[in-house]
Design an enzyme around this catalytic site. Sequence first.
Site, PDB file in Angstrom:
ATOM      1  N   ARG A   1       0.851  -1.187   0.000  1.00 22.18           N
ATOM      2  CA  ARG A   1       0.000   0.000   0.000  1.00 22.18           C
ATOM      3  C   ARG A   1       0.885   1.236   0.000  1.00 22.18           C
ATOM      4  NH1 ARG A   1      -5.434  -1.147   0.946  1.00 22.18           N
ATOM      5  NH2 ARG A   1      -5.841  -3.240   1.732  1.00 22.18           N
TER       6      ARG A   1
ATOM      7  N   HIS B   1     -12.278  -2.635  -2.187  1.00 26.08           N
ATOM      8  CA  HIS B   1     -13.363  -1.672  -2.385  1.00 26.08           C
ATOM      9  C   HIS B   1     -13.752  -1.594  -3.860  1.00 26.08           C
ATOM     10  CE1 HIS B   1     -12.539  -0.492   1.718  1.00 26.08           C
ATOM     11  NE2 HIS B   1     -13.487   0.416   1.691  1.00 26.08           N
TER      12      HIS B   1
ATOM     13  N   ARG C   1      -9.951   5.887  -3.576  1.00 34.25           N
ATOM     14  CA  ARG C   1      -9.038   4.958  -2.909  1.00 34.25           C
ATOM     15  C   ARG C   1      -7.578   5.342  -3.153  1.00 34.25           C
ATOM     16  NH1 ARG C   1     -10.915   2.801   1.133  1.00 34.25           N
ATOM     17  NH2 ARG C   1      -9.593   0.945   0.994  1.00 34.25           N
TER      18      ARG C   1
ATOM     19  N   HIS D   1      -4.276   2.762  -1.945  1.00 33.60           N
ATOM     20  CA  HIS D   1      -4.057   1.905  -3.104  1.00 33.60           C
ATOM     21  C   HIS D   1      -3.279   2.645  -4.181  1.00 33.60           C
ATOM     22  CE1 HIS D   1      -6.374  -1.612  -2.026  1.00 33.60           C
ATOM     23  NE2 HIS D   1      -7.419  -0.859  -1.706  1.00 33.60           N
TER      24      HIS D   1
END
Length: 358
Positions: A82, A118, A171, A177
């Site tokens: 991440r 997501h 995101r 991300h």
Amino acid sequence: SLKMDLLHSNGVLIIQHLQRDYRAYQDFLNLMSHVGDPRNIFSIYFPLWFQLNRVVGTKMIWVAVIGDWFNLIFKWILFGHRPYWWVQETMIYPNQSSPCLEQFPITCETGPGSPSGHAMGSSCVWYVMVTAALSYTVRWKDKSAVTLHRLTWSFLWIIFWMIQIIVCISRVFIATHFPHQVILGVFAGILVAEAFEHTPAIQTASLRMYIKTNLFLFIFALGFYLVLKLLDIDLLWSVPKAKKWCANPDWINIDTTPFAGLVRNLGALFGLGLGINSEMFITSCKGKNSCKISFRILCVAASLAMLQLYNFIKIPTHTECLFYVLSFCKSAAMPLTVVALVPYCVHSLMRTTEKKLN
């Protein structure tokens, strides 16, 4: 690898650009990140669709659960970093300070980053909703109706892609991300949803089938984890990284760990199977009241209200095993409430009212 580092560094540049130039839309992007949260499928989308169309509602849970299960397996295989912790540990910036990425309360996800859960969950559920809506218009035969179907088709798919793009941007904006991770999530979600367009057997699945599916998903995931652990590969490697580099320890949530998502999804699938195969469901949703608009509207309203009350139930996190057990129970209770408990109560109320009027 050098190629992956280059991909990540380009992703960091995109995140910095978004955080600098789109700061005015910060609240909106944070909201859209919540919209893409897979947990909304169980608390908002499912109760709405199940009361309107049980076939679509049932498919939605299956798609969400299987999609999130594949997401977990892919995360464990791909070992995706991440952004918020990668910039702190990479050696690609040896002679200069690491880029500064702003973090938010929803940034500190603890699982691996690829593919985005997501983005995958959002594309799964919206694909199901769009195809379900279009299945009504495709039956229209006259010329004007065909034109309306084409316009509806274009409008709904434009809405679909707009939502996916905004969820993906949100995101990336919060530095949870990289761009390639959300893109992979969107297309993986579409593939899972499309596969269930050709799997009608889920509509007639028995409780035994639900239990067997739950056991298979759990045993496979746990076995995969244990086998790799024996090979000295820790699939929970991302959790200490999240705890180390999260700007605020209070933002770390056990609910974002890989096994928490697995337990939550297995609970939802079990609750759906238990509800659909219960006497309460057969009595209420297959009775004469089930066709009434008033019955469905009351069920939607009551289901949404009841599920919001579940949000006030805080599961203790001091003992991990207890958290997983209670999380399973809570997740099972949600679809059971929507499928069986609420319709049965509404059915009983309407029957009592009818008797008084007669």
